[in-house]
Design an enzyme around this catalytic site. Structure first.
Site, PDB file in Angstrom:
ATOM      1  N   LYS A 173       0.552  -1.288  -0.177  1.00 18.07           N
ATOM      2  CA  LYS A 173      -0.159  -0.336   0.336  1.00 18.07           C
ATOM      3  C   LYS A 173       0.955   1.358  -0.220  1.00 18.07           C
ATOM      4  O   LYS A 173       1.704   1.442   0.624  1.00 18.07           O
ATOM      5  CB  LYS A 173      -1.208   0.137   1.368  1.00 18.07           C
ATOM      6  CG  LYS A 173      -1.955   0.350   0.832  1.00 18.07           C
ATOM      7  CD  LYS A 173      -3.426   0.075   2.445  1.00 18.07           C
ATOM      8  CE  LYS A 173      -4.378   0.260   1.878  1.00 18.07           C
ATOM      9  NZ  LYS A 173      -5.031   0.483   3.008  1.00 18.07           N
TER      10      LYS A 173
HETATM   11  C1  E4P Z   1      -8.345   0.915   4.116  1.00 22.55           C
HETATM   12  O1  E4P Z   1      -7.578   0.365   3.188  1.00 22.55           O
HETATM   13  C2  E4P Z   1      -8.594   2.307   5.010  1.00 22.55           C
HETATM   14  O2  E4P Z   1      -7.368   2.090   5.472  1.00 22.55           O
HETATM   15  C3  E4P Z   1      -9.652   2.262   5.652  1.00 22.55           C
HETATM   16  O3  E4P Z   1     -10.860   1.822   5.142  1.00 22.55           O
HETATM   17  C4  E4P Z   1      -9.215   4.108   6.431  1.00 22.55           C
HETATM   18  O4  E4P Z   1     -10.789   3.428   7.022  1.00 22.55           O
HETATM   19  P1  E4P Z   1     -11.065   4.493   7.621  1.00 22.55           P
HETATM   20  O5  E4P Z   1     -11.229   6.448   7.160  1.00 22.55           O
HETATM   21  O6  E4P Z   1     -12.648   4.603   8.770  1.00 22.55           O
HETATM   22  O7  E4P Z   1      -9.898   4.773   8.824  1.00 22.55           O
END
Ligand code: E4P
Length: 214
Positions: free
Chosen positions: A82
């Site tokens: 990522k």
């Molecule tokens: C996943 O890839 C993301 O980091 C996550 O869904 C972020 O979610 P949030 O905005 O609820 O922290």
């Protein structure tokens, strides 16, 4: 549509592993784990699920991201690196993609960012629905727009709806044609429940049990 669990909680992953295609994490999610050894956590998760396990780099610069991405990818073949949708993150995406390493471009909040992710060879791009709603805009619109633009140009990058806060986000992202979605455990739980299913099941059982007494 691929469904990922947005967690590093091993018990949640064990519970839902038969229903999910993979797992996504981020530094905040990993920071909530008691044991902070990322290598161990990622290996454990990767052995539980059959598909991609997204793990985010911590470095903020191109060189660091590439080095970290290469090292994360060595943990398990299912690791998907990522990277943030920044100048350095996009450059690192291009380099890692050219080496055959799967990537997930995170913190995407606009169509141009999603287009650059696709042009840099990203495997997934993660637009954040909930965080856009949080600032008074419509996160689902962004999903529809990216799906549309990717369709026009035939980009192969998959749209991974992220920052999903409720079951309505799940439904609307699916209707917008997202390729994948990542959901926290509290939202995944709701996929398996509907009040009318519970009421209907109770009525069936009550009727059946009453008839046995006759
Ligand atoms: C996943 O890839 C993301 O980091 C996550 O869904 C972020 O979610 P949030 O905005 O609820 O922290």
């Amino acid at each position: 549509m691929e469904i990922f669990l947005d967690t590093a909680d091993i018990s949640a992953i064990e519970k839902y592993k038969d229903f999910v295609d993979g797992v996504t994490t981020n530094p905040s999610i990993l920071s909530r784990q008691k044991k902070k050894d990322v290598h161990d956590i990622v290996l454990k998760i990767s052995r539980l699920v059959a598909g991609p396990v997204s793990v985010e780099v911590i470095s903020g610069d191109f060189g660091g991201m590439v080095r970290e991405g290469e090292s994360l990818a060595k943990i398990h073949p299912n690791v998907c690196v990522k990277l943030p949708c920044t100048f350095d993150g996009l450059r690192a995406c291009k380099t890692l993609s050219n080496k055959g390493i799967a990537t997930n471009l995170t913190l995407c909040f606009s169509v141009p960012q999603a287009m650059m992710a696709a042009k840099c060879g990203a495997t997934y791009v993660s637009p954040f629905i909930g965080r856009i709603d949080d600032i008074g805009q419509d996160g689902i619109n962004l999903i529809s727009d990216i799906v549309e633009v990717y369709g026009v140009y035939g980009f192969e990058t998959k749209v991974l709806s992220a920052s999903v806060r409720n079951i309505n986000h799940f439904i609307q992202a699916a209707m917008a044609g997202t390729d994948a979605i990542t959901v926290p455990e509290k939202v995944l739980e709701q996929v398996f429940t509907h009040p009318l299913t519970d009421i209907g099941l109770k009525k069936f059982m009550d009727d059946w049990n009453k008839s046995k007494g006759k």
